[in-house]
Design an enzyme around this catalytic site. Structure first.
Site, PDB file in Angstrom:
ATOM      1  CB  ALA A 143      -7.738  42.444  63.132  1.00  0.00           C
ATOM      2  CB  CYS A 144      -7.034  46.813  59.482  1.00  0.00           C
ATOM      3  SG  CYS A 144      -6.910  47.378  61.050  1.00  0.00           S
ATOM      4  N   GLY A 145      -8.430  45.568  57.200  1.00  0.00           N
ATOM      5  CA  GLY A 145      -8.043  45.285  55.744  1.00  0.00           C
ATOM      6  C   GLY A 145      -7.553  46.204  54.947  1.00  0.00           C
ATOM      7  CG  ASN A 191      -4.755  42.863  58.018  1.00  0.00           C
ATOM      8  OD1 ASN A 191      -5.420  42.883  59.156  1.00  0.00           O
ATOM      9  ND2 ASN A 191      -5.105  41.891  57.004  1.00  0.00           N
TER      10      ASN A 191
END
Length: 864
Positions: free
Chosen positions: A29-31, A258
């Protein structure tokens, strides 16, 4: 060539499966942030703002134990022609006439990788203009990142004038010709072991196994004021329990993502199956003979061992290179919730429905930002479970996973907002304008006569000719109940309540029965599997409150070439539910090809899922797989996998094993998308069974014995206040609602995305015979762990009406241990008209006896 890990990716620290660790279970899970100067000239400020946004999302990126190895970070920019013209020692053509990209080469022997790239580029009609070693600062990295760090070389390629190319009216090569050739050269290089973050005439990507603060120091190019762009797409990777790698850092070639694609396993399998039908003049080799059969040089389209984001990007890129616009391709893969939206225009609904027949949604909580160097934008999944907020000034847009990633003077801000579920935000830097979601989708929906194609090619299940309903006598139903292990509890606690209330029965939140692997009594194959559920960053859905975004709509039939949309892409039967009754299955069995635009064919074939006890189930599965291949070669579009007509001589193969074996066999043969599998299953009587069959490849499930049991219970007065037809309809509705509940727990919105996704975990089950390769080899396989047949095992459970009370189940199992079950049943015969449940050719009546000696291999038009 660089060494690879078990994942198949170079420059990766990902280990293989060991103990309880399985690399297939990795998630992240990212930005992300997108900075676009939509008015004015390119400058270095956009890059500075993008890097600032990246550093401000440090909390969205992971760092290793050495505190110097990041999970991954990167930036995608417009190709900076002026910068490269000064930074290279060879002459570059004008902008747009060459492509550039950074190659990850083996640090020990970069020359070998360069030679590979040059050879493959020449085969795709490109000439290498030159190479540039990318300045890097390894000292800023952690030890783990340095240990697997590649060598970085930028290659510059142009169209080889000696190779003929399509030209426009001005005599110049087609607008996308260079882009496509660079794509094919890059794709083939990656299959040969050389990874490219990008190779394009429009964009350049700098990324790696770095943290957000290390990206710019590691690549000094990014701090050079001569480097300018109007687009900056950045990504900070946070990998939950993941070993990072250089190739898996984002952005990828067109997107930054994301979230998680919950359905990626099924999406990858379907893409693999579609490869056999892919054909495109645009992607043909410059030396092609025009047959379009040379796309195999790009296979597999989806890289084994890649992340969900990488797989999404690879399929998106293929759609774009095949001729679709970037927004069009994004809408195909992440459609908005169109099935239950009464406010959506008919034209837009037709667009989504048409494309749903070509590709299932890539479902999951997702915010995807994308760019091709001219267009830039972002889209949210249909649930909107990933944040995306934007701020606009009179010349710049900042869109990110959160607010405040870039400081902008308040007096310059003209608009703030957030993306809504299923909506798209699009910027055209060439036209210097922001295009609204309505304008994008209206333009694409009106580009082709999608509604006309649907009307001409598809048929709703309810519009197929009705078949005469068949009522089975009590003796026939009871015999088959014993064969498939029905108990009185199944009738009282499962089938009866569902048939009467149209809802799945409620029970205790727990079970004191042992798991199937530890049980001392035989269990159904379904019991060895448990459904997965959403967790960590992957939230479940509320199927009741969020019914607008969920759907059980599906379709059955063969798919056409994904890269050539047209009328032939809409030749399917539309299903409101993936659970069908006996009459509806009979409609499939007797349907003519004219109904789906294939006149002169009988599109349905029946495969008898029966085997002779004492012989190898694996060998029988291999024969059935061969029959499936023959049926597809003859033009079949529906394979009915039936376990009807078992008797003392022939026992039913568990429907889950039968369905999954043929499904995966056809995927390996790359013919899976040419047919739909319809499971006619007597062992199905609860929601879990339906969910597993759909998850392992069945387009529709016909639980015929459960429905016949419900009808019998009505006739016997055990279900007061409901008719036989209403009982069957209630049962189907309950099973469908239960399937939707299971999907929702996993964060999956549509049954099309859930189909063949395999979202389950097996316990105590070794699939030693689930992949037969030939009858000869399969006969030597180890016998499966579950009871082999009603005639020789103790799974043949007691009659459906044993005595009740505290010891009813114990008494039932004692009965099962003292009889051979169906093997000793008296022959009972019933005359019936032909239907999908008949083992005789369509158009004739048949008499079926439980003690019949006719085997399942009897040749006939219906079952050959």
């Amino acid at each position: 060539m660089p060494s690879t890990t078990p994942s198949g990716l170079p420059h990766s620290a990902l280990p293989g499966a060991r103990g309880l660790y399985d690399p297939a279970e990795e998630h992240d899970a990212c930005g992300l942030a997108l900075i676009v100067r939509y008015r004015g000239a390119a400058d270095h400020l956009v890059i500075e703002q993008a890097l600032t946004a990246l550093r401000n999302m440090e909390h969205r990126g992971g760092v290793g134990g050495d505190e110097g190895t990041g999970d991954g970070a990167g930036i995608t920019l417009q190709l900076p022609h002026a910068f490269f013209a000064e930074a290279t020692d060879f002459e570059l053509p004008e902008p747009g006439a060459y492509a550039a990209g950074t190659a990850f080469l083996d640090a020990g022997d970069p020359q070998a990788g360069r030679a590979t790239v040059e050879a493959l580029a020449a085969e795709e009609g490109l000439r290498v203009l030159g190479w540039r070693e990318v300045p890097v600062a390894p000292e800023v990295l952690g030890a783990a990142a340095r240990a697997i760090m590649p060598a970085f070389w930028q290659v510059f390629v142009a169209i080889d004038p000696a190779v003929p190319v399509p030209t426009d009216e001005s005599g110049r090569p087609g607008e996308r010709e260079l882009t496509r050739r660079a794509f094919m050269a890059r794709k083939r290089s990656e299959r040969a072991g050389v990874y490219f973050p990008s190779l394009s005439p429009a964009t350049i990507t700098y990324k790696g196994m770095v943290s957000t603060g290390q990206l710019a120091p590691f690549y000094p190019d990014l701090e050079d004021p001569r480097l300018v762009s109007r687009i900056g797409l950045v990504h900070s990777r946070f990998s939950t329990n993941t070993f990072p790698s250089w190739p898996l850092a984002q952005p990828f070639r067109m997107i930054a993502h994301n979230g998680e694609i919950n359905t990626v396993r099924g999406n990858r399998n379907w893409m693999r199956a579609r490869e056999s039908q892919l054909a495109s003049e645009a992607l043909a080799s410059p030396y092609s003979d025009g047959s379009n059969a040379d796309l195999e040089r790009l296979f597999p389209i989806v890289t084994p061992g890649g992340s969900d984001s990488m797989s999404f990007d690879e399929v998106l890129e293929l759609l774009v290179m095949g001729g679709r616009s970037l927004p069009h391709a994004v809408m195909m893969m992440i459609p908005e919730a169109w099935q239950n939206d009464p406010r959506m225009s008919a034209q837009r609904r037709a667009f989504y429905e048409f494309h749903s027949l070509m590709m299932e949604p890539w479902d999951g909580p997702a915010c995807v930002a994308f760019t091709d160097g001219t267009l830039a934008g972002a889209v949210l999944d249909r649930n909107g479970l990933r944040p995306a907020r934007y701020v606009m000034t009179d010349d710049t847009v900042v869109l990110a996973s959160e607010v405040g990633v870039v400081d902008l003077p308040p007096e310059r801000i003209v608009k703030r907002g957030r993306l809504k579920p299923g909506r798209m935000f699009l910027i055209d830097t060439a036209a210097e304008r922001i295009i609204s979601d309505t304008e994008i989708k209206s333009r694409l929906a009106s580009a082709e006569p999608y509604a006309g194609w649907l009307e001409a090619g598809t048929v709703a299940m309810g519009n197929l000719p009705d078949r005469e309903h068949i009522v089975h006598p009590q003796s026939s139903v009871a015999r088959r109940q014993r064969t498939f292990g029905y108990t009185d509890e199944d009738l009282r606690l499962l089938i009866g309540p569902m048939a009467q209330t149209a809802a799945e029965p409620l029970g205790a939140m727990g079970s004191d029965t042992p798991i199937a692997a530890l049980a001392d009594r035989p269990r159904l194959l379904f019991d060895y599997f448990a459904q997965s559920f959403a967790q960590v960053t992957n939230p479940p859905l509320d199927a009741i409150r969020e019914q607008l975004v969920t759907s059980l709509f599906s379709a059955a039939g063969g798919e056409a070439n994904l890269l050539a949309p047209g009328p032939d892409s809409a030749r399917q039967v539309l299903l409101p539910y993936p659970v069908i009754n006996n009459d509806e299955l009979a409609k499939f069995a007797h349907m003519t090809g004219q109904r789906i635009g294939q006149a002169g064919r009988r599109p349905a074939r029946v495969l008898r899922g029966l085997y002779r006890p004492g012989e190898s189930i694996a060998a029988r599965l291999a024969e059935l797989c061969a029959q499936a291949d023959e049926a597809i070669a003859a033009g079949a579009q529906f394979l009915i996998l039936s376990d009807r007509d078992s008797n003392a001589e022939f026992a039913p193969i568990p429907s889950l094993l039968l369905t999954s074996a043929i499904h995966h066999h056809l995927i390996r043969r790359k013919t899976r998308t040419q047919v739909s599998l319809l499971a006619e299953a007597g062992d199905v009587r609860e929601v879990h069974h339906i969910a597993l069959l759909v998850a392992y490849g069945a387009s529709a499930v016909n639980p015929y014995l459960a429905m016949e049991t419900a009808e019998l219970m009505v006739r016997e007065g055990r279900l007061p206040g409901v008719s036989e037809s209403a009982a069957v309809q209630n049962l189907l509705r309950a099973l469908g609602k239960g399937l939707l509940k299971i999907m929702s727990k996993m964060g999956i919105s549509t049954v099309q995305s859930y189909h063949a996704r395999r979202p389950s975990r097996r316990s105590g089950w070794t699939p030693s015979c689930s992949r037969p390769t030939s009858p000869a080899r399969a006969r030597s396989s180890r016998a499966p762990a579950w009871p082999a047949s009603p005639a020789r095992s103790r799974r043949a459970t007691p009659p459906p009406t044993p005595r009740t009370g505290p010891r009813s189940r114990t008494a039932a199992w004692r009965w099962a241990a003292s009889t051979s079950g169906a093997g000793r049943a008296r022959p009972t015969c019933s005359t019936r008209r032909p239907s999908s449940s008949s083992s005789t050719p369509p158009g004739s009546a048949a008499t079926t006896c439980s003690a019949s000696t006719r085997g399942p291999w009897t040749s006939s038009p219906a079952s050959s």
